[in-house]
Design a protein around this motif. Structure first.
Motif, PDB file in Angstrom:
ATOM      1  N   GLY A  18       0.814  -1.210   0.000  1.00 25.97           N
ATOM      2  CA  GLY A  18       0.000   0.000   0.000  1.00 25.97           C
ATOM      3  C   GLY A  18       0.847   1.259   0.000  1.00 25.97           C
ATOM      4  O   GLY A  18       0.606   2.190  -0.782  1.00 25.97           O
ATOM      5  N   GLN A  19       1.861   1.303   0.863  1.00 27.73           N
ATOM      6  CA  GLN A  19       2.748   2.467   0.932  1.00 27.73           C
ATOM      7  C   GLN A  19       3.489   2.660  -0.386  1.00 27.73           C
ATOM      8  O   GLN A  19       3.677   3.794  -0.830  1.00 27.73           O
ATOM      9  N   LEU A  21       2.541   1.749  -3.438  1.00 22.15           N
ATOM     10  CA  LEU A  21       1.649   2.180  -4.516  1.00 22.15           C
ATOM     11  C   LEU A  21       1.222   3.635  -4.360  1.00 22.15           C
ATOM     12  O   LEU A  21       1.122   4.361  -5.347  1.00 22.15           O
ATOM     13  N   VAL A  22       0.955   4.045  -3.121  1.00 20.96           N
ATOM     14  CA  VAL A  22       0.553   5.432  -2.866  1.00 20.96           C
ATOM     15  C   VAL A  22       1.750   6.358  -3.022  1.00 20.96           C
ATOM     16  O   VAL A  22       1.625   7.473  -3.505  1.00 20.96           O
ATOM     17  N   GLY A  23       2.911   5.877  -2.604  1.00 15.18           N
ATOM     18  CA  GLY A  23       4.119   6.683  -2.614  1.00 15.18           C
ATOM     19  C   GLY A  23       4.305   7.330  -1.257  1.00 15.18           C
ATOM     20  O   GLY A  23       3.331   7.653  -0.571  1.00 15.18           O
ATOM     21  N   SER A  24       5.566   7.466  -0.858  1.00 15.76           N
ATOM     22  CA  SER A  24       5.847   8.064   0.438  1.00 15.76           C
ATOM     23  C   SER A  24       7.296   8.494   0.515  1.00 15.76           C
ATOM     24  O   SER A  24       8.132   8.064  -0.283  1.00 15.76           O
ATOM     25  N   LEU A  97       2.665  -4.553  -8.917  1.00 12.22           N
ATOM     26  CA  LEU A  97       1.781  -5.562  -8.331  1.00 12.22           C
ATOM     27  C   LEU A  97       2.011  -6.935  -8.956  1.00 12.22           C
ATOM     28  O   LEU A  97       1.832  -7.958  -8.296  1.00 12.22           O
ATOM     29  N   LEU A  98       2.417  -6.951 -10.232  1.00 13.46           N
ATOM     30  CA  LEU A  98       2.713  -8.233 -10.888  1.00 13.46           C
ATOM     31  C   LEU A  98       3.895  -8.915 -10.208  1.00 13.46           C
ATOM     32  O   LEU A  98       3.868 -10.133  -9.992  1.00 13.46           O
TER      33      LEU A  98
END
Length: 176
Positions: A18-19, A21-24, A97-98
């Motif tokens: 999640g982190q 994909l969202v970016g941080s 994600l792959l």
């Protein structure tokens, strides 16, 4: 490994994906220290398991580790890095994600093969944290040199220090 450890590993994976994909913002301790801690916990879990690893266990654990490292390196290579507020910020494109799916599927396949081959250590859940730690370490081994080459220091830690600040040309953060 207990059910609590399995749930913790699943929680870590979901949080990390999640982190990413969202970016941080990336702090150095999260990028460098966390993978080392996960890897050590995984090694301790395997060495402390009731079953001693046999030859088949070792082969399957090595294969699992190689896949985890390859996927981690791939994730590190595809992660977008940029400077935000003067510090390292990263985001994994959705195609990542792959790779995550491949890592999870490979772990399930290896566990299935190990179960059939009576390789109880490799079939069990003890290898999950080791696999995750190696995966994260491999990603870090690709991201850190990319960030250094770009001269983008890690985000500050909670205490204001910047882990590895001296690694980055022109960095003004304090090393932690």
């Amino acid at each position: 490994m207990s059910l609590l450890t399995v749930l913790a590993a699943i929680g870590i994976v979901v949080y990390v994906i999640g982190q990413q994909l969202v970016g941080s913002a990336l702090s150095g301790k999260r990028v460098v220290v966390l993978p080392a801690v996960l890897t050590v916990i995984g090694i301790v879990d395997i060495s402390g398991s009731k079953s001693h690893p046999g030859a088949t266990d070792i082969v399957l654990l090595v294969v699992s580790a190689a896949i985890a490292i390859a996927v981690g390196a791939g994730l590190g290579a595809m992660t977008r890095l940029e400077r935000r507020d003067g510090h390292l910020w990263a985001q994994l494109p959705k195609q990542g994600l792959l790779l995550w799916g491949g890592l999870i599927a490979s772990r399930l396949v290896i566990a299935g093969i190990a179960h059939v081959a009576d390789a109880h250590v490799a079939a069990g859940t003890t290898a999950i944290l080791l696999t995750l730690g190696l995966n994260r370490a491999a990603q870090a081994m690709v991201i850190v040199p990319r960030a250094i080459a770009a001269g983008i220091p890690f985000a500050p830690e909670k205490d204001g220090t910047v882990f590895g600040a001296s690694w980055f040309a022109g960095s003004t953060g304090r090393e932690g």
